[in-house]
Design a protein around this motif. Structure first.
Motif, PDB file in Angstrom:
ATOM      1  N   ASN A   1       0.837  -1.208   0.000  1.00  0.00           N
ATOM      2  CA  ASN A   1       0.000   0.000   0.000  1.00  0.00           C
ATOM      3  C   ASN A   1       0.869   1.255   0.000  1.00  0.00           C
ATOM      4  OD1 ASN A   1      -2.459   1.363  -0.063  1.00  0.00           O
ATOM      5  ND2 ASN A   1      -2.584   1.512   2.163  1.00  0.00           N
ATOM      6  N   PHE A   2       1.926   1.213  -0.822  1.00  0.00           N
ATOM      7  CA  PHE A   2       2.915   2.294  -0.877  1.00  0.00           C
ATOM      8  C   PHE A   2       2.803   2.991  -2.242  1.00  0.00           C
ATOM      9  CE2 PHE A   2       7.012   4.255  -1.563  1.00  0.00           C
ATOM     10  CZ  PHE A   2       7.393   4.702  -0.295  1.00  0.00           C
ATOM     11  N   PRO A   3       2.492   4.281  -2.268  1.00  0.00           N
ATOM     12  CA  PRO A   3       2.355   5.003  -3.549  1.00  0.00           C
ATOM     13  C   PRO A   3       3.718   5.321  -4.151  1.00  0.00           C
ATOM     14  CG  PRO A   3       2.017   6.513  -1.723  1.00  0.00           C
ATOM     15  CD  PRO A   3       2.212   5.152  -1.108  1.00  0.00           C
ATOM     16  N   ASP A   4       4.296   4.361  -4.834  1.00  0.00           N
ATOM     17  CA  ASP A   4       5.668   4.486  -5.327  1.00  0.00           C
ATOM     18  C   ASP A   4       5.685   5.057  -6.745  1.00  0.00           C
ATOM     19  OD1 ASP A   4       8.372   4.330  -5.530  1.00  0.00           O
ATOM     20  OD2 ASP A   4       8.430   2.183  -5.960  1.00  0.00           O
ATOM     21  N   ILE A   5       6.112   6.292  -6.863  1.00  0.00           N
ATOM     22  CA  ILE A   5       6.211   6.945  -8.171  1.00  0.00           C
ATOM     23  C   ILE A   5       7.582   6.701  -8.803  1.00  0.00           C
ATOM     24  CG2 ILE A   5       5.805   9.136  -9.388  1.00  0.00           C
ATOM     25  CD1 ILE A   5       3.424   8.134  -7.971  1.00  0.00           C
ATOM     26  N   THR A   6       8.457   6.023  -8.087  1.00  0.00           N
ATOM     27  CA  THR A   6       9.790   5.732  -8.619  1.00  0.00           C
ATOM     28  C   THR A   6       9.714   4.982  -9.945  1.00  0.00           C
ATOM     29  OG1 THR A   6      10.441   5.437  -6.310  1.00  0.00           O
ATOM     30  CG2 THR A   6      12.074   4.879  -7.964  1.00  0.00           C
ATOM     31  N   ALA A   7       8.601   4.280 -10.157  1.00  0.00           N
ATOM     32  CA  ALA A   7       8.459   3.437 -11.349  1.00  0.00           C
ATOM     33  C   ALA A   7       8.713   4.204 -12.640  1.00  0.00           C
ATOM     34  CB  ALA A   7       7.062   2.806 -11.375  1.00  0.00           C
ATOM     35  N   GLU A   8       8.277   5.448 -12.713  1.00  0.00           N
ATOM     36  CA  GLU A   8       8.448   6.209 -13.950  1.00  0.00           C
ATOM     37  C   GLU A   8       9.917   6.490 -14.244  1.00  0.00           C
ATOM     38  OE1 GLU A   8       6.016   9.539 -14.598  1.00  0.00           O
ATOM     39  OE2 GLU A   8       4.141   8.463 -14.227  1.00  0.00           O
ATOM     40  N   GLY A   9      10.750   6.489 -13.217  1.00  0.00           N
ATOM     41  CA  GLY A   9      12.180   6.666 -13.442  1.00  0.00           C
ATOM     42  C   GLY A   9      12.916   5.353 -13.566  1.00  0.00           C
ATOM     43  N   SER A  10      12.468   4.331 -12.818  1.00  0.00           N
ATOM     44  CA  SER A  10      13.194   3.061 -12.822  1.00  0.00           C
ATOM     45  C   SER A  10      12.988   2.281 -14.117  1.00  0.00           C
ATOM     46  CB  SER A  10      12.769   2.209 -11.620  1.00  0.00           C
ATOM     47  OG  SER A  10      11.381   1.988 -11.610  1.00  0.00           O
ATOM     48  N   ILE A  11      11.830   2.409 -14.763  1.00  0.00           N
ATOM     49  CA  ILE A  11      11.648   1.706 -16.038  1.00  0.00           C
ATOM     50  C   ILE A  11      12.577   2.294 -17.097  1.00  0.00           C
ATOM     51  CG2 ILE A  11       9.732   3.176 -16.823  1.00  0.00           C
ATOM     52  CD1 ILE A  11       8.527   0.666 -18.109  1.00  0.00           C
ATOM     53  N   THR A  12      12.763   3.613 -17.068  1.00  0.00           N
ATOM     54  CA  THR A  12      13.718   4.249 -17.983  1.00  0.00           C
ATOM     55  C   THR A  12      15.151   3.905 -17.591  1.00  0.00           C
ATOM     56  OG1 THR A  12      12.153   6.078 -18.191  1.00  0.00           O
ATOM     57  CG2 THR A  12      14.344   6.423 -19.075  1.00  0.00           C
ATOM     58  N   LEU A  13      15.395   3.787 -16.288  1.00  0.00           N
ATOM     59  CA  LEU A  13      16.729   3.412 -15.820  1.00  0.00           C
ATOM     60  C   LEU A  13      17.124   2.037 -16.344  1.00  0.00           C
ATOM     61  CD1 LEU A  13      19.205   3.935 -13.991  1.00  0.00           C
ATOM     62  CD2 LEU A  13      17.911   2.895 -12.123  1.00  0.00           C
ATOM     63  N   GLY A  14      16.213   1.072 -16.260  1.00  0.00           N
ATOM     64  CA  GLY A  14      16.506  -0.261 -16.779  1.00  0.00           C
ATOM     65  C   GLY A  14      16.803  -0.233 -18.268  1.00  0.00           C
ATOM     66  N   ALA A  15      16.012   0.561 -19.010  1.00  0.00           N
ATOM     67  CA  ALA A  15      16.237   0.677 -20.447  1.00  0.00           C
ATOM     68  C   ALA A  15      17.562   1.364 -20.749  1.00  0.00           C
ATOM     69  CB  ALA A  15      15.084   1.450 -21.088  1.00  0.00           C
ATOM     70  N   ALA A  16      17.880   2.412 -19.996  1.00  0.00           N
ATOM     71  CA  ALA A  16      19.115   3.169 -20.236  1.00  0.00           C
ATOM     72  C   ALA A  16      20.349   2.320 -19.960  1.00  0.00           C
ATOM     73  CB  ALA A  16      19.130   4.429 -19.368  1.00  0.00           C
ATOM     74  N   VAL A  17      20.345   1.607 -18.838  1.00  0.00           N
ATOM     75  CA  VAL A  17      21.497   0.768 -18.486  1.00  0.00           C
ATOM     76  C   VAL A  17      21.680  -0.345 -19.510  1.00  0.00           C
ATOM     77  CG1 VAL A  17      22.380  -0.866 -16.782  1.00  0.00           C
ATOM     78  CG2 VAL A  17      21.380   1.297 -16.030  1.00  0.00           C
ATOM     79  N   ALA A  18      20.584  -1.026 -19.857  1.00  0.00           N
ATOM     80  CA  ALA A  18      20.677  -2.125 -20.820  1.00  0.00           C
ATOM     81  C   ALA A  18      21.146  -1.632 -22.183  1.00  0.00           C
ATOM     82  CB  ALA A  18      19.327  -2.833 -20.930  1.00  0.00           C
ATOM     83  N   ALA A  19      20.573  -0.530 -22.648  1.00  0.00           N
ATOM     84  CA  ALA A  19      20.931  -0.010 -23.972  1.00  0.00           C
ATOM     85  C   ALA A  19      22.390   0.434 -24.021  1.00  0.00           C
ATOM     86  CB  ALA A  19      20.015   1.158 -24.330  1.00  0.00           C
ATOM     87  N   THR A  20      22.838   1.120 -22.983  1.00  0.00           N
ATOM     88  CA  THR A  20      24.227   1.591 -22.961  1.00  0.00           C
ATOM     89  C   THR A  20      25.204   0.425 -22.958  1.00  0.00           C
ATOM     90  OG1 THR A  20      23.534   3.568 -21.736  1.00  0.00           O
ATOM     91  CG2 THR A  20      25.879   3.001 -21.700  1.00  0.00           C
ATOM     92  N   LEU A  21      24.917  -0.602 -22.172  1.00  0.00           N
ATOM     93  CA  LEU A  21      25.808  -1.763 -22.129  1.00  0.00           C
ATOM     94  C   LEU A  21      25.796  -2.526 -23.456  1.00  0.00           C
ATOM     95  CD1 LEU A  21      25.127  -3.140 -18.531  1.00  0.00           C
ATOM     96  CD2 LEU A  21      27.149  -1.926 -19.358  1.00  0.00           C
TER      97      LEU A  21
END
Length: 318
Positions: free
Chosen positions: A29-49
């Motif tokens: 029951n935690f309103p976590d807005i981090t998701a909008e940044g973490s989904i891009t973070l996963g894409a950015a890290v994977a793409a850069t590598l």
């Protein structure tokens, strides 16, 4: 058929996002807005590598690991520094925008010439279905690449769902669910609720970043803006899934989140197919979320109304 295969594949990839949102919003029951940044973070890290020559499997895992770190930071801000949960997520999400730009070095990283999980699935499909570019699927012509990618993503998501279900049956997983239901009881038993929340948010954002890493490889690029509105998407998938399964069983709820994500993506694809302006995509997404939020309550009221009418009629007859 191409539209159906593509929409289903993206729906399955974003099912990982839905599972992450389910963990934070439903379990804790935690309103976590981090998701909008973490989904891009996963894409950015994977793409850069991938651009740097790293293998697609290691690049995808690195995206998952980066997401867990982002989620853990949100949990630490909330539990150790006593910052409001919503504000903690907003702080990390805001910081991740600049971090993602630093990781990629620019706003968009193309992956068209890189070896990704999608190209691996394409080679795997060519070995199984033959060298032909197209195949017959239920009387429809379908690309071997699309079919192989869909099967590969389905198998991967199925493994993740099974692992998540088995995890929730362990002592740690049970403690997470109990902490979300009754934190005081778990605290009285000597369990650190703060640590449980940090681990839960880390796992949640790890799944969301994993979704971003796979989405970037499927679409062929990572963009710094790709996370906008993804929390709404994940929440809508969870709500639709809960309405579909209609139970509190953890296993069925996990399956429901996947089904909700696929169904939601298909609805959006159908709306675009019918001529919806792509600029209105976020608008139609918000509309679908509104319907998903309101419809269950309306259905419950409609079910209660006939029973209430019958009760009044029986009392009048007596």
């Amino acid at each position: 058929m191409t539209l159906f295969l593509g929409a289903t594949t993206i729906g399955l990839i974003l099912a990982l996002l839905a599972l992450g949102v389910y963990l934070s919003f439903r379990i804790f029951n935690f309103p976590d807005i981090t998701a909008e940044g973490s989904i891009t973070l996963g894409a950015a890290v994977a793409a850069t590598l991938l651009v740097e020559g790293c293998g697609p499997f290691w690049a995808t895992f690195a995206g998952f690991a980066a997401g867990t770190l982002a989620g853990a930071i949100t949990g630490v801000l909330h539990t150790k520094f006593k910052i409001n949960g919503l504000l903690s997520g907003i702080l990390v999400m805001t910081a991740l925008y600049s971090i993602n730009l630093h990781i990629m070095g620019k706003s968009n990283v193309p992956l068209l010439n890189e070896t990704t999980l999608t190209t691996k699935a394409e080679h795997w499909g060519a070995r199984i279905f033959g060298p032909s570019q197209d195949m017959d699927l239920c009387g429809w012509s379908a690309s071997v690449r699309d079919v192989a990618t869909l099967l590969g993503v389905f198998a991967f998501v199925a493994v993740i769902c099974l692992a998540l279900y088995l995890f929730f049956r362990t002592n740690l997983g049970t403690a997470m669910r109990a902490a979300g239901d009754n934190a005081q009881m778990i605290r009285a038993l000597g369990v650190s609720v703060d640590l449980i929340l940090i681990l839960g948010l880390a796992l949640s954002n790890g799944l969301i970043a994993l979704s971003g890493a796979m989405l970037a490889q499927y679409q062929g690029f990572a963009d710094v803006q790709m996370g906008i509105g993804m929390v709404v998407w994940g929440l809508a998938s969870v709500i639709i899934g809960e309405a579909l399964v209609g139970t509190s069983s953890i296993g069925l709820l996990i399956i429901g989140a996947v089904m909700g994500s696929v169904l939601f993506r298909l609805l959006v694809a159908i709306a675009l197919r019918w001529g919806l302006n792509p600029n209105d995509l976020k608008l139609i997404t918000a509309f679908f979320v509104f319907v998903a939020l309101v419809a269950p309550g309306l259905l419950r009221k409609l079910k209660r109304r006939p029973s209430a009418v019958q009760s009044i009629a029986s009392n009048a007859a007596d």
